[in-house]
Scaffold this active site. Structure first.
Site, mmCIF file in Angstrom:
data_model
loop_
_atom_site.group_PDB
_atom_site.id
_atom_site.type_symbol
_atom_site.label_atom_id
_atom_site.label_comp_id
_atom_site.label_asym_id
_atom_site.label_seq_id
_atom_site.Cartn_x
_atom_site.Cartn_y
_atom_site.Cartn_z
ATOM 1 N N ASP A 102 37.347 29.066 46.873
ATOM 2 C CA ASP A 102 36.511 30.263 46.948
ATOM 3 C C ASP A 102 36.601 30.873 48.344
ATOM 4 O O ASP A 102 36.973 30.204 49.302
ATOM 5 C CB ASP A 102 35.034 29.883 46.745
ATOM 6 C CG ASP A 102 34.707 29.599 45.291
ATOM 7 O OD1 ASP A 102 35.558 29.828 44.432
ATOM 8 O OD2 ASP A 102 33.567 29.153 45.044
ATOM 9 N N LYS A 157 35.726 34.715 44.965
ATOM 10 C CA LYS A 157 34.908 35.591 44.151
ATOM 11 C C LYS A 157 33.616 35.876 44.891
ATOM 12 O O LYS A 157 32.728 35.062 44.947
ATOM 13 C CB LYS A 157 34.570 34.934 42.815
ATOM 14 C CG LYS A 157 35.594 35.195 41.763
ATOM 15 C CD LYS A 157 35.112 34.642 40.449
ATOM 16 C CE LYS A 157 34.762 33.201 40.632
ATOM 17 N NZ LYS A 157 34.321 32.517 39.471
ATOM 18 N N MET A 198 21.997 34.638 44.548
ATOM 19 C CA MET A 198 22.557 35.979 44.339
ATOM 20 C C MET A 198 21.456 37.012 44.110
ATOM 21 O O MET A 198 21.561 37.876 43.237
ATOM 22 C CB MET A 198 23.536 35.971 43.141
ATOM 23 C CG MET A 198 24.730 35.070 43.360
ATOM 24 S SD MET A 198 25.781 34.903 41.893
ATOM 25 C CE MET A 198 24.941 33.582 41.020
#
Ligand code: SAH
Length: 256
Positions: free
Chosen positions: A35, A56, A169
């Site tokens: 990542d 991502k 998030m």
């Protein structure tokens, strides 16, 4: 004979918050798919491996999940030890299940190595337990980030019902988060702490409340951040106000 794919937790950021099992695997890896958030020192442990970024981060460079699955399967046909390195713990908001399902379907041998999730790194830095006798005995990990087919705002119901809620998030949609929590009965005065870049030297802590979350979240930078909600964080707020140990030691926590 195909190789084995290891889904490995890289931890929250600091390279020494990696398990020994992960470090040993990285040293033996033939190829590592990682990542964007993985620390360069962690990647450097994979001395002999080919490194492939499949980062991502929403809004930034991204590789479609289906393509990542295919890359893992192709690599397992070519190499013995394939490592898929994911931030935090692979089993929490890491899209691990898509990769597991694809590998199982392709009959590739697979192993999973846990990692320290951001919630645990942030709690350690705040020196504030997620649970507390007589005050908090339930914790919910949730995200307001929607995927196709997910039920709208179900996350908020769960977060509102928990004593402590850790929202992944979520800092980028603070307005929505604040409104959804209050619509589910969370008082505007409930304490909130935003922790950005937990475990890194660039960490930032902002103490606020559910009602003031949208304004406070403006202070969050480009790093990954958690929105932590619960009565346990009233102490963090108080510690910042009183400038007492340990939070006064965090350089940026007085920005709240
Ligand atoms: N599997 C990861 C989570 C991946 S989702 C884990 O277990 O931690 C990505 C989200 O994790 C980010 O948007 C942010 O909410 C959170 N996150 C990851 N690293 C973080 C860090 N160092 N500090 C604060 N939040 C972090």
């Amino acid at each position: 004979m195909s190789g084995t794919v290891y889904l490995v937790g890289a931890g929250p950021g600091a390279p020494d918050l990696l398990t020994l099992r992960a470090a040993r695997l990285l040293a033996r890896a033939d190829i590592v798919f990682h990542d964007a958030l993985v620390h360069p020192e962690t990647l450097a442990l994979a001395e002999r491996a080919v490194k492939v970024a499949v980062g991502k981060r929403s809004g930034k460079l991204s590789t479609a999940q289906r393509f990542i699955n295919k890359q893992l399967i192709d690599a397992a046909h070519k190499y013995q030890i394939v490592v898929r390195l994911k931030g935090g713990d692979p089993m929490l908001f890491g899209r691990a299940q898509e990769e597991i399902d694809a590998l199982v379907e392709a009959r590739i041998t697979l192993e999973i190595v846990p990692g320290i999730s951001a919630a645990f790194a942030a709690s350690a830095e705040l020196q504030c337990s997620l649970t507390r006798r007589a005050l908090a005995r339930s914790v919910v990990f949730a995200t307001p980030r929607e995927a196709a087919g997910s039920k709208q705002n179900e996350w908020a119901k769960a977060a509102a019902a928990a004593d402590t809620a850790v929202l992944y998030m979520a800092a980028g949609e603070a307005e929505h988060v604040s409104a959804a929590l209050m619509a589910n009965g969370v008082p505007a005065s409930r304490a909130v702490v935003i922790v950005e870049n937990a475990s890194d030297t660039t960490r930032k802590v902002i103490a606020t409340t559910v009602g003031e979350l949208p304004a406070a979240a403006q202070g969050v930078g480009d790093g990954p951040a958690l929105v932590m909600v619960g009565e346990v964080y009233a102490d963090v707020q108080a510690a910042i106000n009183a400038e007492v140990f340990p939070l006064s030691l965090l350089p940026s926590c007085k920005t709240a």
